[in-house]
Write a protein that holds these residues in place. Sequence first.
Motif, PDB file in Angstrom:
ATOM      1  N   PHE A  86     -10.785   7.045 -50.574  1.00 23.73           N
ATOM      2  CA  PHE A  86     -11.260   7.755 -51.760  1.00 23.73           C
ATOM      3  C   PHE A  86     -11.859   6.785 -52.776  1.00 23.73           C
ATOM      4  CE2 PHE A  86      -7.461  10.356 -50.403  1.00 23.73           C
ATOM      5  CZ  PHE A  86      -8.202  11.352 -49.787  1.00 23.73           C
ATOM      6  N   SER A 136      -7.202  14.397 -51.354  1.00 26.87           N
ATOM      7  CA  SER A 136      -7.502  14.355 -52.779  1.00 26.87           C
ATOM      8  C   SER A 136      -7.592  15.782 -53.301  1.00 26.87           C
ATOM      9  CB  SER A 136      -8.825  13.634 -53.035  1.00 26.87           C
ATOM     10  OG  SER A 136      -9.225  13.787 -54.388  1.00 26.87           O
ATOM     11  N   SER A 138      -8.965  16.509 -56.098  1.00 25.61           N
ATOM     12  CA  SER A 138     -10.147  16.636 -56.945  1.00 25.61           C
ATOM     13  C   SER A 138     -11.215  17.466 -56.248  1.00 25.61           C
ATOM     14  CB  SER A 138     -10.720  15.252 -57.264  1.00 25.61           C
ATOM     15  OG  SER A 138     -11.957  15.370 -57.938  1.00 25.61           O
ATOM     16  N   TYR A 164      -3.687  12.492 -53.619  1.00 22.05           N
ATOM     17  CA  TYR A 164      -4.387  11.665 -54.607  1.00 22.05           C
ATOM     18  C   TYR A 164      -5.038  12.572 -55.651  1.00 22.05           C
ATOM     19  CZ  TYR A 164      -4.148   7.293 -51.875  1.00 22.05           C
ATOM     20  OH  TYR A 164      -3.722   6.170 -51.213  1.00 22.05           O
ATOM     21  N   ASN A 165      -5.320  12.007 -56.830  1.00 16.26           N
ATOM     22  CA  ASN A 165      -6.020  12.729 -57.906  1.00 16.26           C
ATOM     23  C   ASN A 165      -5.403  14.109 -58.144  1.00 16.26           C
ATOM     24  OD1 ASN A 165      -7.978  10.572 -57.908  1.00 16.26           O
ATOM     25  ND2 ASN A 165      -8.932  11.539 -56.134  1.00 16.26           N
ATOM     26  N   LEU A 223       0.654   9.333 -57.852  1.00 20.74           N
ATOM     27  CA  LEU A 223       0.488   9.574 -56.419  1.00 20.74           C
ATOM     28  C   LEU A 223       1.678  10.423 -55.979  1.00 20.74           C
ATOM     29  CD1 LEU A 223       1.194   8.701 -53.285  1.00 20.74           C
ATOM     30  CD2 LEU A 223      -1.197   8.978 -53.886  1.00 20.74           C
TER      31      LEU A 223
END
Length: 254
Positions: A86, A136, A138, A164-165, A223
């Motif tokens: 990422f 992720s 996102s 993630y994110n 995380l």
Amino acid sequence: MSGRLFVIGLGPGDARYLTQDAVESLQAADALYGYGPYLDRVPVRDGQSRYPSDNREEGERARAALRYAAEGACVALVSGGDPGVFAMAASVCEEIEAGPPAWRTLDLAIVPGITAMLAAAASAGAPLGHDFCALSLSDNLKPWELIERRLDAAAEAGFVIALYNPVSKARPWQLSHAFALLGRKLPATVPVIFSRAVGRPDESLTVTTLQAAGEVGANMATLIIVGSAETRVVPREGKTPLVYTPRGVAKVMA
């Protein structure tokens, strides 16, 4: 003179996570490019120029670094964690594919780093001891509907899931929605790890369950690791619980 571009993973934060290869590559560079807070982690060296940019300027950052390297300079483009997870390595490859032929002749080195996922897992025990995946949350570069399908598939398949994110000011609702989606396929007692600012002075680690995960705060420095039905928690008096996923599977999934 042929230029060179290093795409370097700085690890999750503390200098102890920086590999020797990364240190040497940073020292060799004439110029550094990267997201401002990541560049701030790199010690200043006389004669080395720096070009910080905003978090959402990956394409332009990669193009700027490639242009300078094409002029014959030795350039370092930094990422947090590992540049291939990422992060900037994919952006560089994308720009090389779409860019001028000269960019394909550059000496390119992708210098790996320790990801937040691996650093967080090590702090908690061994939650990634069996099959796992990373997602992720996102939706800046992919639709939320695709994220939902992948979360559902990962939970159905029994993967431990690293997120993630997980949340931002522009995306305050998605994490709770993701937990609700996972709760349709996973037991409420599945362990969930929140690792915030891993490898930095304000690092924190919280171990909870999927049922209670919505009560734990998170931000873009967090995380999250969602265990599988196989993941176990070992209580330790006076210490953070030990979370691990056995390498063997107790039973074959239907």
